[in-house]
Design a protein around this motif. Structure first.
Motif, mmCIF file in Angstrom:
data_model
loop_
_atom_site.group_PDB
_atom_site.id
_atom_site.type_symbol
_atom_site.label_atom_id
_atom_site.label_comp_id
_atom_site.label_asym_id
_atom_site.label_seq_id
_atom_site.Cartn_x
_atom_site.Cartn_y
_atom_site.Cartn_z
ATOM 1 N N THR A 39 15.878 24.302 48.845
ATOM 2 C CA THR A 39 16.565 25.399 48.162
ATOM 3 C C THR A 39 17.838 25.796 48.901
ATOM 4 N N LEU A 40 17.762 25.853 50.220
ATOM 5 C CA LEU A 40 18.950 26.186 50.999
ATOM 6 C C LEU A 40 20.014 25.106 50.882
ATOM 7 N N ARG A 41 19.588 23.851 50.869
ATOM 8 C CA ARG A 41 20.558 22.760 50.732
ATOM 9 C C ARG A 41 21.239 22.802 49.370
ATOM 10 N N ARG A 42 20.466 23.116 48.329
ATOM 11 C CA ARG A 42 21.055 23.243 46.987
ATOM 12 C C ARG A 42 22.074 24.381 46.960
ATOM 13 N N ALA A 43 21.728 25.497 47.594
ATOM 14 C CA ALA A 43 22.635 26.643 47.603
ATOM 15 C C ALA A 43 23.922 26.335 48.361
ATOM 16 N N VAL A 44 23.777 25.721 49.536
ATOM 17 C CA VAL A 44 24.961 25.372 50.336
ATOM 18 C C VAL A 44 25.837 24.382 49.588
ATOM 19 N N LYS A 45 25.232 23.390 48.946
ATOM 20 C CA LYS A 45 26.002 22.382 48.219
ATOM 21 C C LYS A 45 26.744 23.002 47.040
ATOM 22 N N PHE A 46 26.045 23.894 46.331
ATOM 23 C CA PHE A 46 26.690 24.538 45.178
ATOM 24 C C PHE A 46 27.849 25.420 45.610
ATOM 25 N N TYR A 47 27.619 26.292 46.602
ATOM 26 C CA TYR A 47 28.678 27.207 47.013
ATOM 27 C C TYR A 47 29.828 26.489 47.710
ATOM 28 N N SER A 48 29.561 25.336 48.282
ATOM 29 C CA SER A 48 30.649 24.541 48.843
ATOM 30 C C SER A 48 31.556 24.001 47.741
ATOM 31 N N SER A 49 30.973 23.773 46.553
ATOM 32 C CA SER A 49 31.758 23.230 45.445
ATOM 33 C C SER A 49 32.686 24.266 44.828
ATOM 34 N N ILE A 50 32.408 25.562 44.993
ATOM 35 C CA ILE A 50 33.285 26.601 44.438
ATOM 36 C C ILE A 50 34.066 27.311 45.547
ATOM 37 N N GLN A 51 34.154 26.673 46.703
ATOM 38 C CA GLN A 51 34.936 27.210 47.814
ATOM 39 C C GLN A 51 36.332 26.609 47.785
ATOM 40 N N ALA A 52 37.365 27.425 47.978
ATOM 41 C CA ALA A 52 38.741 26.935 47.983
ATOM 42 C C ALA A 52 39.020 26.149 49.254
ATOM 43 N N HIS A 53 40.079 25.372 49.212
ATOM 44 C CA HIS A 53 40.377 24.496 50.350
ATOM 45 C C HIS A 53 40.782 25.270 51.601
ATOM 46 N N ASP A 54 41.200 26.548 51.452
ATOM 47 C CA ASP A 54 41.572 27.325 52.635
ATOM 48 C C ASP A 54 40.379 28.034 53.256
ATOM 49 N N GLY A 55 39.196 27.877 52.656
ATOM 50 C CA GLY A 55 37.976 28.425 53.250
ATOM 51 C C GLY A 55 37.378 29.625 52.549
ATOM 52 N N HIS A 56 38.133 30.318 51.682
ATOM 53 C CA HIS A 56 37.593 31.512 51.035
ATOM 54 C C HIS A 56 37.046 31.164 49.645
ATOM 55 N N TRP A 57 36.297 32.108 49.065
ATOM 56 C CA TRP A 57 35.730 31.927 47.726
ATOM 57 C C TRP A 57 36.521 32.784 46.737
ATOM 58 N N PRO A 58 37.333 32.174 45.884
ATOM 59 C CA PRO A 58 38.084 32.952 44.893
ATOM 60 C C PRO A 58 37.136 33.557 43.859
ATOM 61 N N GLY A 59 37.624 34.596 43.209
ATOM 62 C CA GLY A 59 36.816 35.208 42.167
ATOM 63 C C GLY A 59 37.605 36.214 41.362
ATOM 64 N N ASP A 60 37.178 36.391 40.127
ATOM 65 C CA ASP A 60 37.794 37.377 39.252
ATOM 66 C C ASP A 60 37.412 38.777 39.699
ATOM 67 N N PHE A 61 38.390 39.687 39.707
ATOM 68 C CA PHE A 61 38.128 41.065 40.092
ATOM 69 C C PHE A 61 38.255 41.928 38.846
ATOM 70 N N GLY A 62 37.146 42.168 38.178
ATOM 71 C CA GLY A 62 37.164 42.927 36.934
ATOM 72 C C GLY A 62 36.833 44.383 37.146
ATOM 73 N N GLY A 63 37.295 44.949 38.231
ATOM 74 C CA GLY A 63 36.925 46.318 38.562
ATOM 75 C C GLY A 63 37.878 47.360 38.014
#
Length: 229
Positions: free
Chosen positions: A98-122
């Motif tokens: 489960t941890l490996r699946r999570a790490v693999k998934f979140y690595s795929s949506i990580q930007a090349h500079d190291g941060h995780w982009p995201g929409d800010f709908g606040g």
């Protein structure tokens, strides 16, 4: 079609940075970035979002996730999902997979500079959320307010939108929302200030507030910060 660009801008002499633009996110139009199949999938996602925008107001970063799936492919077929019963104690192997699946998934949506982009709908000031009644609130889940509706109405008019409402420009419905609630004079002080700056509201209609009131203790019910928020 739009494409998310991350940590770019060093070639622009007007931009200044202290960290080489790490974390900077900009959407730019690139007509040749997406394939025809990708365009079709994006249009289907956009149409589905528009159809259900009042029930599910958040975009879920769908276009960004499609782009990252293209740039950072994530194959989880070698790590099948783990199912655990309600009273079952997970094994070490189940936790590891489960941890490996999570790490693999979140690595795929990580930007090349190291941060995780995201929409800010606040807050309203970033991504206004149009409600079904024709008004705008302070954030995506907020009910319509005079502040949000009046300012968004004025902004769209400044952008050249016609007062007659259409599916893409529902200004007629927004104007009715404002008039049904007493007109724009019911907007809070901050809204009156911005309307006065634009020249559509008289400065004499704003209650003067001595700056010394900000020096008062915050627990007082008439402290300016409490009144304007």
């Amino acid at each position: 079609m739009w494409r998310l660009k991350v940590a770019e801008g060093s070639e622009n002499p007007w931009l200044r940075t202290t960290n080489n633009h790490v974390g900077r996110e900009v959407w730019e139009f690139e007509p040749d970035f997406w394939s025809e199949e990708d365009r079709k999938a994006i249009e289907e996602a956009r149409a589905n979002f528009t159809k259900h925008r009042f029930e599910k107001k958040h975009s879920s970063d769908l276009i960004m996730r499609m782009q990252f799936a293209k740039e950072n492919p994530c194959d989880l077929s070698m790590l099948p999902p783990v199912s655990i019963g309600e009273n079952e104690i997970p094994s070490v192997e189940a936790v590891t997979v489960t941890l490996r699946r999570a790490v693999k998934f979140y690595s795929s949506i990580q930007a090349h500079d190291g941060h995780w982009p995201g929409d800010f709908g606040g807050p309203l000031f970033y991504i206004p959320g149009l409600n079904e009644d024709g008004g705008w609130g302070f954030h995506l889940e907020s009910p319509s307010t005079m502040f949000g509706t009046a300012l968004n109405y004025v902004v769209l008019r400044l952008f050249g939108e016609k007062p007659e409402g259409t599916e893409s420009s529902p200004l007629e419905k927004a104007r009715k929302w404002i008039l049904d609630r007493g007109g724009v004079t019911a907007i809070p002080s901050w809204g009156k200030m911005w309307l006065s700056v634009l020249g559509v509201y008289d400065w004499s209609g704003i209650n003067p507030l001595p700056p010394e009131m900000w020096l008062l203790p915050y627990f007082l019910p008439f402290h300016p910060e409490i009144r304007v928020t």
